[in-house]
Motif scaffolding. Sequence first.
Motif, mmCIF file in Angstrom:
data_model
loop_
_atom_site.group_PDB
_atom_site.id
_atom_site.type_symbol
_atom_site.label_atom_id
_atom_site.label_comp_id
_atom_site.label_asym_id
_atom_site.label_seq_id
_atom_site.Cartn_x
_atom_site.Cartn_y
_atom_site.Cartn_z
ATOM 1 N N PHE A 1 3.082 -19.550 0.375
ATOM 2 C CA PHE A 1 3.434 -19.308 -1.019
ATOM 3 C C PHE A 1 3.065 -17.913 -1.518
ATOM 4 C CE2 PHE A 1 3.102 -23.897 -0.660
ATOM 5 C CZ PHE A 1 4.216 -24.328 -1.348
ATOM 6 N N GLY A 2 1.991 -17.339 -0.966
ATOM 7 C CA GLY A 2 1.564 -16.036 -1.458
ATOM 8 C C GLY A 2 2.649 -14.991 -1.287
ATOM 9 N N GLY A 3 3.262 -14.972 -0.131
ATOM 10 C CA GLY A 3 4.385 -14.077 0.087
ATOM 11 C C GLY A 3 4.014 -12.663 0.455
ATOM 12 N N ALA A 4 2.790 -12.420 0.918
ATOM 13 C CA ALA A 4 2.385 -11.061 1.262
ATOM 14 C C ALA A 4 3.233 -10.517 2.407
ATOM 15 C CB ALA A 4 0.903 -11.031 1.621
ATOM 16 N N GLN A 5 3.381 -11.325 3.461
ATOM 17 C CA GLN A 5 4.176 -10.880 4.605
ATOM 18 C C GLN A 5 5.645 -10.697 4.207
ATOM 19 O OE1 GLN A 5 3.283 -9.963 7.661
ATOM 20 N NE2 GLN A 5 5.434 -9.564 8.199
ATOM 21 N N GLN A 6 6.165 -11.634 3.416
ATOM 22 C CA GLN A 6 7.551 -11.551 3.005
ATOM 23 C C GLN A 6 7.812 -10.330 2.116
ATOM 24 O OE1 GLN A 6 5.538 -14.149 2.915
ATOM 25 N NE2 GLN A 6 6.590 -16.103 3.337
ATOM 26 N N LEU A 7 6.868 -10.036 1.198
ATOM 27 C CA LEU A 7 7.043 -8.877 0.330
ATOM 28 C C LEU A 7 6.989 -7.590 1.137
ATOM 29 C CD1 LEU A 7 7.512 -7.962 -2.552
ATOM 30 C CD2 LEU A 7 5.028 -7.945 -2.917
ATOM 31 N N ARG A 8 6.151 -7.573 2.146
ATOM 32 C CA ARG A 8 6.081 -6.423 3.037
ATOM 33 C C ARG A 8 7.442 -6.168 3.689
ATOM 34 N NH1 ARG A 8 2.333 -8.295 6.251
ATOM 35 N NH2 ARG A 8 0.679 -7.781 4.766
ATOM 36 N N GLU A 9 8.100 -7.225 4.127
ATOM 37 C CA GLU A 9 9.416 -7.088 4.742
ATOM 38 C C GLU A 9 10.469 -6.662 3.723
ATOM 39 O OE1 GLU A 9 10.001 -7.192 7.930
ATOM 40 O OE2 GLU A 9 7.839 -7.566 8.236
ATOM 41 N N ILE A 10 10.337 -7.139 2.489
ATOM 42 C CA ILE A 10 11.285 -6.754 1.445
ATOM 43 C C ILE A 10 11.202 -5.252 1.178
ATOM 44 C CG2 ILE A 10 11.827 -7.009 -1.012
ATOM 45 C CD1 ILE A 10 10.947 -9.946 -0.768
ATOM 46 N N TYR A 11 9.981 -4.718 1.118
ATOM 47 C CA TYR A 11 9.830 -3.271 0.934
ATOM 48 C C TYR A 11 10.516 -2.515 2.075
ATOM 49 C CZ TYR A 11 6.635 -3.115 -3.072
ATOM 50 O OH TYR A 11 6.093 -3.179 -4.339
ATOM 51 N N LYS A 12 10.328 -2.991 3.286
ATOM 52 C CA LYS A 12 10.934 -2.304 4.435
ATOM 53 C C LYS A 12 12.460 -2.413 4.411
ATOM 54 C CE LYS A 12 6.913 -2.734 7.491
ATOM 55 N NZ LYS A 12 6.375 -3.282 8.769
ATOM 56 N N ASP A 13 12.956 -3.548 3.955
ATOM 57 C CA ASP A 13 14.410 -3.715 3.870
ATOM 58 C C ASP A 13 15.027 -2.788 2.818
ATOM 59 O OD1 ASP A 13 14.189 -5.640 5.809
ATOM 60 O OD2 ASP A 13 14.366 -7.347 4.429
ATOM 61 N N ASN A 14 14.232 -2.418 1.831
ATOM 62 C CA ASN A 14 14.719 -1.534 0.759
ATOM 63 C C ASN A 14 14.169 -0.112 0.907
ATOM 64 O OD1 ASN A 14 16.153 -3.368 -1.490
ATOM 65 N ND2 ASN A 14 14.409 -4.521 -0.648
ATOM 66 N N ARG A 15 13.912 0.256 2.135
ATOM 67 C CA ARG A 15 13.288 1.563 2.406
ATOM 68 C C ARG A 15 14.097 2.726 1.848
ATOM 69 N NH1 ARG A 15 11.242 5.484 2.439
ATOM 70 N NH2 ARG A 15 9.879 6.557 3.911
ATOM 71 N N ASN A 16 15.413 2.565 1.724
ATOM 72 C CA ASN A 16 16.254 3.652 1.221
ATOM 73 C C ASN A 16 16.139 3.859 -0.283
ATOM 74 O OD1 ASN A 16 17.542 1.059 0.958
ATOM 75 N ND2 ASN A 16 19.397 2.149 0.313
ATOM 76 N N LEU A 17 15.429 2.938 -0.968
ATOM 77 C CA LEU A 17 15.338 3.031 -2.425
ATOM 78 C C LEU A 17 14.067 3.731 -2.913
ATOM 79 C CD1 LEU A 17 16.622 -0.526 -3.454
ATOM 80 C CD2 LEU A 17 17.913 1.612 -3.232
ATOM 81 N N PHE A 18 13.227 4.172 -2.024
ATOM 82 C CA PHE A 18 12.008 4.874 -2.451
ATOM 83 C C PHE A 18 11.582 5.884 -1.390
ATOM 84 C CE2 PHE A 18 10.607 0.964 -0.322
ATOM 85 C CZ PHE A 18 9.724 1.449 0.621
ATOM 86 N N GLU A 19 10.765 6.813 -1.850
ATOM 87 C CA GLU A 19 10.154 7.796 -0.973
ATOM 88 C C GLU A 19 8.647 7.607 -1.015
ATOM 89 O OE1 GLU A 19 11.380 11.541 -2.456
ATOM 90 O OE2 GLU A 19 13.507 11.278 -1.932
ATOM 91 N N VAL A 20 7.991 7.996 0.058
ATOM 92 C CA VAL A 20 6.530 7.927 0.108
ATOM 93 C C VAL A 20 5.978 9.330 -0.147
ATOM 94 C CG1 VAL A 20 4.511 7.357 1.500
ATOM 95 C CG2 VAL A 20 6.604 6.001 1.729
ATOM 96 N N GLN A 21 5.242 9.464 -1.245
ATOM 97 C CA GLN A 21 4.652 10.749 -1.613
ATOM 98 C C GLN A 21 3.158 10.736 -1.293
ATOM 99 O OE1 GLN A 21 6.510 13.167 -2.492
ATOM 100 N NE2 GLN A 21 8.417 12.134 -3.074
ATOM 101 N N GLU A 22 2.621 11.926 -1.085
ATOM 102 C CA GLU A 22 1.206 12.038 -0.726
ATOM 103 C C GLU A 22 0.401 12.670 -1.852
ATOM 104 O OE1 GLU A 22 -1.706 13.898 2.792
ATOM 105 O OE2 GLU A 22 0.469 14.221 2.853
ATOM 106 N N ASN A 23 -0.741 12.093 -2.122
ATOM 107 C CA ASN A 23 -1.727 12.709 -3.016
ATOM 108 C C ASN A 23 -2.602 13.649 -2.186
ATOM 109 O OD1 ASN A 23 -1.262 11.519 -5.638
ATOM 110 N ND2 ASN A 23 -2.023 9.586 -4.827
ATOM 111 N N GLU A 24 -2.471 14.931 -2.414
ATOM 112 C CA GLU A 24 -3.309 15.909 -1.725
ATOM 113 C C GLU A 24 -4.464 16.270 -2.654
ATOM 114 O OE1 GLU A 24 -0.832 19.149 -0.602
ATOM 115 O OE2 GLU A 24 0.474 17.932 0.667
ATOM 116 N N PRO A 25 -5.644 15.721 -2.400
ATOM 117 C CA PRO A 25 -6.751 15.824 -3.368
ATOM 118 C C PRO A 25 -7.069 17.255 -3.808
ATOM 119 C CG PRO A 25 -7.291 14.257 -1.642
ATOM 120 C CD PRO A 25 -6.013 14.918 -1.233
#
Length: 1150
Positions: A91-115
Amino acid sequence: MAVPARTCGSSWPGPVRTARPWPGHGPRPFPDLRGPASGPARLLLLLLPPLLLLPLLTAPGASAYSFPQQHTMQHWARRLEQEIDGVMRIFGGAQQLREIYKDNRNLFEVQENEPQNLVEKVAGDIESLLDRKVQALKRLADAAENFQKAHRWQDNIKEEDIMYYDAKADAELDDPEGEDMERGSKTSTLRLDFMEDPNFKNKVNYSYTAVQIPTDIYKGSTVILNELNWTEALENVFIENRRQDPTLLWQVFGSATGVTRYYPATPWRAPKKIDLYDVRRRPWYIQGASSPKDMVIIVDVSGSVSGLTLKLMKTSVCEMLDTLSDDDYVNVASFNEKAQPVSCFTHLVQANVRNKKVFKEAVQGMVAKGTTGYKAGFEYAFDQLQNSNITRANCNKMIMMFTDGGEDRVQDVFEKYNWPNRTVRVFTFSVGQHNYDVTPLQWMACTNKGYYFEIPSIGAIRINTQEYLDVLGRPMVLAGKEAKQVQWTNVYEDALGLGLVVTGTLPVFNLTQDGPGEKKNQLILGVMGIDVALNDIKRLTPNYTLGANGYVFAIDLNGYVLLHPNLKPQTTNFREPVTLDFLDAELEDENKEEIRRSMIDGNKGHKQIRTLVKSLDERYIDEVIRNYTWVPIRSTNYSLGLVLPPYSTFYLQANLSDQILQVKYFEFLLPSSFESEGHVFIAPREYCKDLNASDNNTEFLKNFIELMEKVTPDSKQCNNFLLHNLILDTGITQQLVERVWRDQDLNTYSLLAVFAATDGGITRVFPNKAAEDWTENPEPFNASFYRRSLDNHGYVFKPPHQDSLLRPLELENDTVGVLVSTAVELSLGRRTLRPAVVGVKLDLEAWAEKFKVLASNRTHQDQPQKQCGPSSHCEMDCEVNNEDLLCVLIDDGGFLVLSNQNHQWDQVGRFFSEVDANLMLALYNNSFYTRKESYDYQAACAPQPPGNLGAAPRGVFVPTIADFLNLAWWTSAAAWSLFQQLLYGLIYHSWFQADPAEAEGSPETRESSCVMKQTQYYFGSVNASYNAIIDCGNCSRLFHAQRLTNTNLLFVVAEKPLCSQCEAGRLLQKETHCPADGPEQCELVQRPRYRRGPHICFDYNATEDTSDCGRGASFPPSLGVLVSLQLLLLLGLPPRPQPQVHSFAASRRL
């Protein structure tokens, strides 16, 4: 872990003897029974090894059952772990949500915080912001000096000749007994119209300045009228400054005469009682008017000091302390034949709020006796100032002596300690009405570069305890341009309602000369100040890209925070700065001490540390890893730091260029979709400028939807980053509903709700009806479960919060639930981040029943309970034997989560010591829990009722019957002083009260700032599973404790107590008020924290003219005057006090 000695907020009658584990892991070979013998049962326990002992010991009233063996309880623990993990996986859906993010990889970019880049950019932006204020300050200061230099003094100036807006006029007109009404003076006050301005949180008029004059200053005096005359020209400079920089807030000129002229004009915030505001006593004015000070105050407490005069001295010392800031150091001593400190402080200490409070309380205990010994007092003071083994200001050095008079000049002391260099200034104060020759006091001050003042009555205290600042300002004025350096203050509360601010200050000097070839004037005209709201500085820091547990902070040279998420004072008193040390804003450790020192020294740095952090709800402690990066903010005394958890190195940035997809996802925010997709809470962030804020999330969502129908997510008036991430997470969480939640029957696993919360600001709760009981903060970054889940691996249980003073939980309609949450860790290549938290809400009552079954000999709930016959021998379990066996789940903070005792279900969420003090203390003593104590210096407490001791009795001295019958008394200075005290007391009544802050009449006086001691518990070093015994003689109890893997839970099985003789010890977790204001101040000053004072010091100039050092004259009262005063008192017609005339007023002729 041994029980510590009692400290503030603790109640330890003594430790309970417990069985402690051997070093390392596993149970002891036998229980620890080192105490005195307690009968045959105790002797038997000593003789039997535990392998024989456990099967033989039986629970009371259940002869066929024995306490469960360790392997049995470990089996139960594994069943609990498996059940929790299974529910969360389905029910928690942690694994499933992880897969959903990967399936929608084209909808976001990963930015880096450079301290390093981040912190340097923010520091540069803050520097630019403050630099703009500095330029405005310099224009004002230069203009003021030129205006005053060109001004021609007018002896015959009248009130009607000056037109200005008196900020207090409206309040005075409403008061029929106001100052102008009493005097019958002609009003010269402008009447203005005002408009509401959200930047100032006030109604303002941008065309005029406003003037505030302290209540105890006569606004019709020649000095004040001339001051108003020449400062009027500043109005155009204020207006031009705002034209060049529309972000400017209050621009203020605080005059050394007490006049405040500020822009834009706004009515003064009139207090309910007498208005004691005087700009010369404000922290920013004091800091700008002089360099740091080392001050020793000595008070004559010889027998000649009458009761009334001693009271005046006590009040004078307190007022003098209020002229000191955190850059100053001070000590206070009393003297007669000998000198001694009035408090526990034996050397100079920092003049911070808490130390000054100690002094003020100690001063009230001074008692007059003995003979006057100036030598003892001055020798003590000089010794204090010569002590170089302590932290101090190392700038202006001065001695302030309060006395009723004396003949000794103690020239030998000055020759020994101060002459010929005269590095210590001496200020003398003649207190009370008397016939003593004041020449010795004048001589002391004049020969030591100081000043002589007279304080005949209470009305003269405030003005004469602050005028010494003019003397200290002389070297600064004579230094000229070298001293024209902008300084930035500590954080303090703006008197006009702007909130927390810092102020840039610049001194304004008198550039006039008395004549051709004469020495230039050495008086300071005042201080120019410009406010900067903390919120304006916060806007320059990154918003939401640092994650829920990342933040920016800034500190000053004292180590006090300028910015910090924990800087949240519950009450503020505008008379005092807000001083929260960095080490008090966080949980102190050696690493943070090093970081703080490096920042104060103006260094750059970076360090990864393992440290403790307190949860947002202040109930839990987590051990975490944090990366600290810091740089100085150039041209200021501030240093900026950035704190990032490792998992916040990267963050998601939505890339929703497809407008059709935007519309599709946006529709899942509409309430019409909630029934099928679950209820959506959106974080109340500033998505667009025109978005109306609301504390009601339903209303806020409505406002948001209405605005989005008018603008697009790419609109320039909106924060595109926030909007795109919000819409993306709306769609992501909807897919979780579609893939996982919608087809599951929550009732099968006794779940009230499932939920997901994201960095983008979405909290989705399913099903929709569960939102009615959802009490978590709609801003995930401000929700305790969200922040803790990010910092902890596995499943984090959060029982409903219960205060011990409130009634127990009401278990109606299965609405009480326990949150279980876990972070969603997303790995994309080598980049790892945690963009969301998912979880479930357990039905408390149903899971309590399930807990019994899982910790029993049954394999499932439908299996019949196993019965134990009279001839058989069985182990107890948590279901069948719940009358004899206590089984509980406790979280890492020590709060009850589940119990096999039905009567304890309504106590879920309470600290376990309130449920079973005996067992909780045993868990603590066996190192399952560790305690962390800290102090909250920003708390608010209800005002304490006045007592009969200490500082409370500030009433007027009452003569005895013998005094009234003695004619000599009626013609004495004591009688004269008493009558004058009564007159001033009728006008300055608030000064006779217990707390002068009340005179301000502000709403904040309903509560006062105080120190609260906080105690939190967290898991200790023990990870093993073992049995132990709580040794209480005939009331001993066996218990077993084991951590549940991948959770924040401790599984505890224990015998129920037979009797209550071991209930004496009780751990406290609730916040407690510390009457002594936290840790003992007398001990803290012996190990002061590292700090640095301002890098500039102006305490000497060879050209200083010290001839103006104070003059005074005493006069004997006449019987006629005394009789007239008495008649006035009887008739109820007290005369208005005339303004205090002293040499400084004359020297300010412009």
